[in-house]
Design an enzyme around this catalytic site. Structure first.
Site, mmCIF file in Angstrom:
data_model
loop_
_atom_site.group_PDB
_atom_site.id
_atom_site.type_symbol
_atom_site.label_atom_id
_atom_site.label_comp_id
_atom_site.label_asym_id
_atom_site.label_seq_id
_atom_site.Cartn_x
_atom_site.Cartn_y
_atom_site.Cartn_z
ATOM 1 N N HIS A 14 0.816 -1.217 0.000
ATOM 2 C CA HIS A 14 0.000 0.000 0.000
ATOM 3 C C HIS A 14 0.847 1.264 0.000
ATOM 4 O O HIS A 14 0.857 2.002 0.988
ATOM 5 C CB HIS A 14 -0.898 0.043 1.251
ATOM 6 C CG HIS A 14 -1.757 -1.156 1.474
ATOM 7 N ND1 HIS A 14 -2.303 -1.469 2.708
ATOM 8 C CD2 HIS A 14 -2.190 -2.107 0.632
ATOM 9 C CE1 HIS A 14 -3.019 -2.564 2.607
ATOM 10 N NE2 HIS A 14 -2.964 -2.987 1.354
HETATM 11 C C1 FAD Z 1 -0.817 -7.971 -4.095
HETATM 12 C C2 FAD Z 1 -1.616 -6.791 -3.628
HETATM 13 C C3 FAD Z 1 -2.685 -6.983 -2.780
HETATM 14 C C4 FAD Z 1 -3.431 -5.886 -2.343
HETATM 15 N N1 FAD Z 1 -4.564 -6.112 -1.610
HETATM 16 C C5 FAD Z 1 -5.390 -5.081 -1.340
HETATM 17 C C6 FAD Z 1 -6.650 -5.299 -0.734
HETATM 18 O O1 FAD Z 1 -7.042 -6.436 -0.484
HETATM 19 N N2 FAD Z 1 -7.425 -4.222 -0.459
HETATM 20 C C7 FAD Z 1 -7.023 -2.941 -0.735
HETATM 21 O O2 FAD Z 1 -7.755 -2.007 -0.404
HETATM 22 N N3 FAD Z 1 -5.837 -2.717 -1.319
HETATM 23 C C8 FAD Z 1 -5.029 -3.752 -1.666
HETATM 24 N N4 FAD Z 1 -3.870 -3.526 -2.322
HETATM 25 C C9 FAD Z 1 -3.499 -2.145 -2.632
HETATM 26 C C10 FAD Z 1 -4.317 -1.532 -3.757
HETATM 27 O O3 FAD Z 1 -4.480 -2.420 -4.819
HETATM 28 C C11 FAD Z 1 -3.595 -0.281 -4.192
HETATM 29 O O4 FAD Z 1 -3.482 0.577 -3.077
HETATM 30 C C12 FAD Z 1 -4.305 0.467 -5.297
HETATM 31 O O5 FAD Z 1 -4.458 -0.328 -6.448
HETATM 32 C C13 FAD Z 1 -3.491 1.707 -5.652
HETATM 33 O O6 FAD Z 1 -4.217 2.466 -6.575
HETATM 34 P P1 FAD Z 1 -3.487 3.596 -7.406
HETATM 35 O O7 FAD Z 1 -4.445 4.120 -8.403
HETATM 36 O O8 FAD Z 1 -2.836 4.524 -6.475
HETATM 37 O O9 FAD Z 1 -2.288 2.842 -8.162
HETATM 38 P P2 FAD Z 1 -2.288 1.503 -8.992
HETATM 39 O O10 FAD Z 1 -3.532 0.724 -8.828
HETATM 40 O O11 FAD Z 1 -0.992 0.846 -8.653
HETATM 41 O O12 FAD Z 1 -2.256 2.002 -10.492
HETATM 42 C C14 FAD Z 1 -1.206 2.754 -11.015
HETATM 43 C C15 FAD Z 1 -1.079 2.375 -12.496
HETATM 44 O O13 FAD Z 1 -0.305 3.374 -13.163
HETATM 45 C C16 FAD Z 1 0.537 2.749 -14.085
HETATM 46 N N5 FAD Z 1 1.656 3.668 -14.339
HETATM 47 C C17 FAD Z 1 2.681 3.971 -13.506
HETATM 48 N N6 FAD Z 1 3.487 4.894 -14.089
HETATM 49 C C18 FAD Z 1 2.943 5.161 -15.297
HETATM 50 C C19 FAD Z 1 3.318 6.018 -16.370
HETATM 51 N N7 FAD Z 1 4.401 6.802 -16.291
HETATM 52 N N8 FAD Z 1 2.554 6.041 -17.486
HETATM 53 C C20 FAD Z 1 1.441 5.267 -17.581
HETATM 54 N N9 FAD Z 1 1.045 4.425 -16.586
HETATM 55 C C21 FAD Z 1 1.788 4.395 -15.468
HETATM 56 C C22 FAD Z 1 0.931 1.453 -13.423
HETATM 57 O O14 FAD Z 1 1.346 0.500 -14.384
HETATM 58 C C23 FAD Z 1 -0.360 1.052 -12.719
HETATM 59 O O15 FAD Z 1 -1.153 0.223 -13.514
HETATM 60 C C24 FAD Z 1 -3.085 -4.582 -2.749
HETATM 61 C C25 FAD Z 1 -2.002 -4.395 -3.593
HETATM 62 C C26 FAD Z 1 -1.274 -5.479 -4.046
HETATM 63 C C27 FAD Z 1 -0.129 -5.253 -4.972
#
Ligand code: FAD
Length: 620
Positions: free
Chosen positions: A556
């Site tokens: 996270h």
């Molecule tokens: C194994 C695992 C289990 C988890 N379990 C849970 C759970 O059960 N419950 C929960 O609430 N949370 C859980 N989490 C955490 C949750 O999934 C994340 O906190 C959440 O997905 C983050 O959202 P975000 O939009 O910040 O980033 P992300 O979902 O990580 O999305 C960011 C995206 O941006 C893309 N990206 C990065 N840089 C660039 C760029 N320069 N150009 C284009 N694209 C780019 C990446 O490839 C990625 O796809 C878990 C995470 C993992 C890895």
């Protein structure tokens, strides 16, 4: 690179394993930056001089010396090599050594692709030449934040282009295999870490981001946290409607909570201690809750997990959004203090997106580097990184647990949620496959590690998930690469220690015959037979909690571009807009003012929902 030295190292970690050095080299070439590759090359050059000539026993002693070194860089190298060598040794199905080990452990191998997978729902725009696109809003990232923002903006009638650095994988690809699953779906093939390798950084990096690989635990931000955030200038009073809308769209429910054996043992320990235990709200519909679910961290083959891939991105596409995968945004274009588009590379081609606004949702590790590369200089960009660091406590039972099976997280405990001023730990258990286990278990010799792996079928874990008060920082290195600095504060470590003690109590109460910590040295006791909890904690302290001494993982990353009331202590205003560029809106986990203390997906989706809704209103 000195392949001979690497081969000797891999054979010392896992004698007889096949093809591991080549797999490690391929991963290094794909995921490491030029500076890190140079470092690896130098290191293997050093090892190369004498290491392969040593006897097996002396090679093991040499690796142990690196593991125990007083020099943090040596410990970091040990952690990196150990994790790479052992995970590749245990996860490659083409290796007969790995298959034999699986059989010895009782792991039946990957679940395989579904016979009748749902049709692919997304049709990404193909980039086959240099391309220029015009739109209203360019959304960077397609995870919890980006997926929701794209749907809200497209739903408001705006022309949206989504740029996602990762590839598009769907149910028909989700075969439960660690190799190539981690490589396709995770940041740096699941080998990313803080600069000192003290904390492994596990994040999704595919279309749908973390929502594709995550464990479906769906907590709303608790009221006391929202109250705290309001004090930072975060619009907490406006979030309720977005939390409701998000929970509705991703189907959050407690009707898919058939506990795995891991969860049953967690609950049994908690109940005999009379501690808090409750069902975990989950974003699944039609979840199998059985054999398939243990591999759901590699994508749900049934489409039951309500990731952005099967919800928000589908809505966005239906409303006309164009989705480009394998498209890494390199820079946001800012002109006269206003966001005007983004420049990306996709499949070797240049992609130039011109837009009226940009939503940045590249995740808390990806958003700061992108903003910094784009000339956004607010001092809070990259600061205040929270990680919810977690460390496992393992329990070995007489019975089979089969930690690679069963509902991801059906139950949890908040018994120690508030140890001090709202800061504490959560207890949850995670599914474990052999490659991940091999990387996480302590290695002091090949025989000792193999013996622990032999008990994997009888091993469960209680994860100690910390709400961290301290913070780290995401910066750009001189070569433009992302640097992630984070050190657990003594204050936070005190609460981790209480959590490790709590997890040991839970496992002991559940009847574990042996309990191990996540330390690099083997720290264990056998309730009623060898040692006790007090000794376990003393040994844990002696083994140390610093980087390379005790294994931590972060699922996270949060807070590195936080929203707030003023540019002096936040990177974005209460609408999520950069203090420096109009219509440059942050909408991902980086916006959190402080750690939420609960698994963050639902809250991230709600913030993206709110910020995107406000942007849509401004643009319309
Ligand atoms: C194994 C695992 C289990 C988890 N379990 C849970 C759970 O059960 N419950 C929960 O609430 N949370 C859980 N989490 C955490 C949750 O999934 C994340 O906190 C959440 O997905 C983050 O959202 P975000 O939009 O910040 O980033 P992300 O979902 O990580 O999305 C960011 C995206 O941006 C893309 N990206 C990065 N840089 C660039 C760029 N320069 N150009 C284009 N694209 C780019 C990446 O490839 C990625 O796809 C878990 C995470 C993992 C890895």
């Amino acid at each position: 690179m000195n392949r001979r030295a690497l081969e000797a190292i891999c054979q010392t970690f896992a004698p007889g394993s096949e093809g591991v050095a080549d797999a490690v080299l391929a991963a290094a070439n794909k995921h490491l930056g030029p500076a890190e590759r140079r470092q690896l090359s130098l290191l293997l050059g050093t090892f190369g001089r004498g290491f392969p000539l040593l006897s097996p026993a002396r090679r093991e002693a040499a690796l142990r010396a690196w593991c125990d070194s007083r020099i943090p860089q040596r410990r970091a190298v040990f952690v990196a090599l150990k994790q790479a060598a052992l995970s590749f040794a245990y996860m490659r199905s083409e290796s007969s050594w790995a298959r034999e080990r699986w059989e010895a452990i009782g792991y039946p191998g990957p679940t395989g692709t579904p016979a009748d997978p749902p049709p692919r729902r997304i049709e990404p725009l193909r980039v086959e030449r240099d391309l220029e696109l015009d739109c209203d809003v360019c959304v960077v990232g397609s995870g919890a934040g980006g997926g929701v923002a794209a749907a809200v903006l497209a739903g408001a009638g705006l022309d949206v282009v989504v740029l996602e650095a990762g590839g598009y994988w769907s149910e028909r690809d989700f075969d439960g295999a660690e190799d190539p699953g981690y490589d396709r779906l995770y940041l740096a093939g699941a080998a990313a870490a803080t600069d000192d390798r003290g904390i492994g950084l596990i994040a999704g990096a595919c279309l749908g981001g973390g929502t594709v690989v995550n464990y479906t635990t769906s907590f709303r931000a608790p009221d006391d946290i929202l109250e705290e955030w309001a004090g930072h200038g975060f619009p907490s009073d406006e979030l309720g409607g977005s939390l409701d809308a998000v929970c509705e769209r991703i189907g959050v429910n407690t009707e898919h909570n058939e506990p795995s054996r891991r969860d049953e043992l967690l609950a049994s320990g908690l109940r005999s201690l009379r501690w808090h235990v409750e069902e975990t709200p989950r974003n699944v519909l039609g979840c199998e809750q059985g054999r398939l679910c243990g591999s759901c961290g590699l994508g749900c083959p049934l489409g039951a997990k309500q990731s952005t891939l099967v919800t928000w991105l589908v809505d966005a596409q239906a409303a006309g959004a164009r989705i480009v995968v394998d498209a890494r945004a390199q820079r946001i274009l800012v002109d006269a203090g206003e966001a005007r588009g983004a420049v990306a590379r996709s499949n070797g081609h240049d992609l130039h997106v011109r837009s009226r606004a940009v939503v940045v949702a590249a995740g808390a590790l990806g958003t700061p580097p992108l903003l910094l590369r784009s000339g956004i200089r607010n001092e809070n960009v990259g600061r205040w990184l929270r990680l919810h660091p977690g460390t496992p406590v393992l329990g070995v039972f007489d019975e089979e647990v089969r930690p690679w099976e069963g509902t991801l997280q059906a139950l949890y405990s908040d018994q120690h949620r508030d140890l001090e001023d709202g800061y504490g730990v959560k207890y949850e258990t995670v599914p474990v496959l052999p490659g991940f286990a091999a990387a996480a278990l302590p290695w002091r010799s090949a025989a000792q590690h193999a013996a622990l792996m032999d008990e994997l079928a009888q091993t469960t874990n209680v994860g100690v998930l910390l709400r961290d008060r301290g913070s780290g920082r995401v910066t750009l290195g001189r070569d433009g690469s992302t640097r992630i600095r984070y050190r657990l504060s003594d204050d936070d470590l005190g609460r981790v220690r209480t959590g490790v003690d709590g997890a040991a109590q839970i496992l002991e109460a559940a009847g574990a015959r042996k309990i191990l910590s996540g330390h690099s040295r083997v720290v264990s006791y056998e309730p009623g037979r060898r040692g006790d909890r007090a000794g376990f904690l003393r040994d844990s302290d002696a083994a140390g909690w610093g980087p390379g001494r005790c294994g931590f993982f972060s699922f996270h990353p949060l807070g590195s571009c936080r929203m707030g009331a003023s540019p002096t202590n936040s990177a974005a205003n209460p609408d999520g807009e950069s203090w420096e560029a109009r219509n440059l809106v942050v909408a991902d986990g980086s916006t959190f003012p402080t750690a939420s203390g609960v698994n963050p997906m639902v809250t991230i989706e709600a913030i993206a929902h709110l910020n995107a809704g406000k942007l849509a209103a401004r643009l319309n």
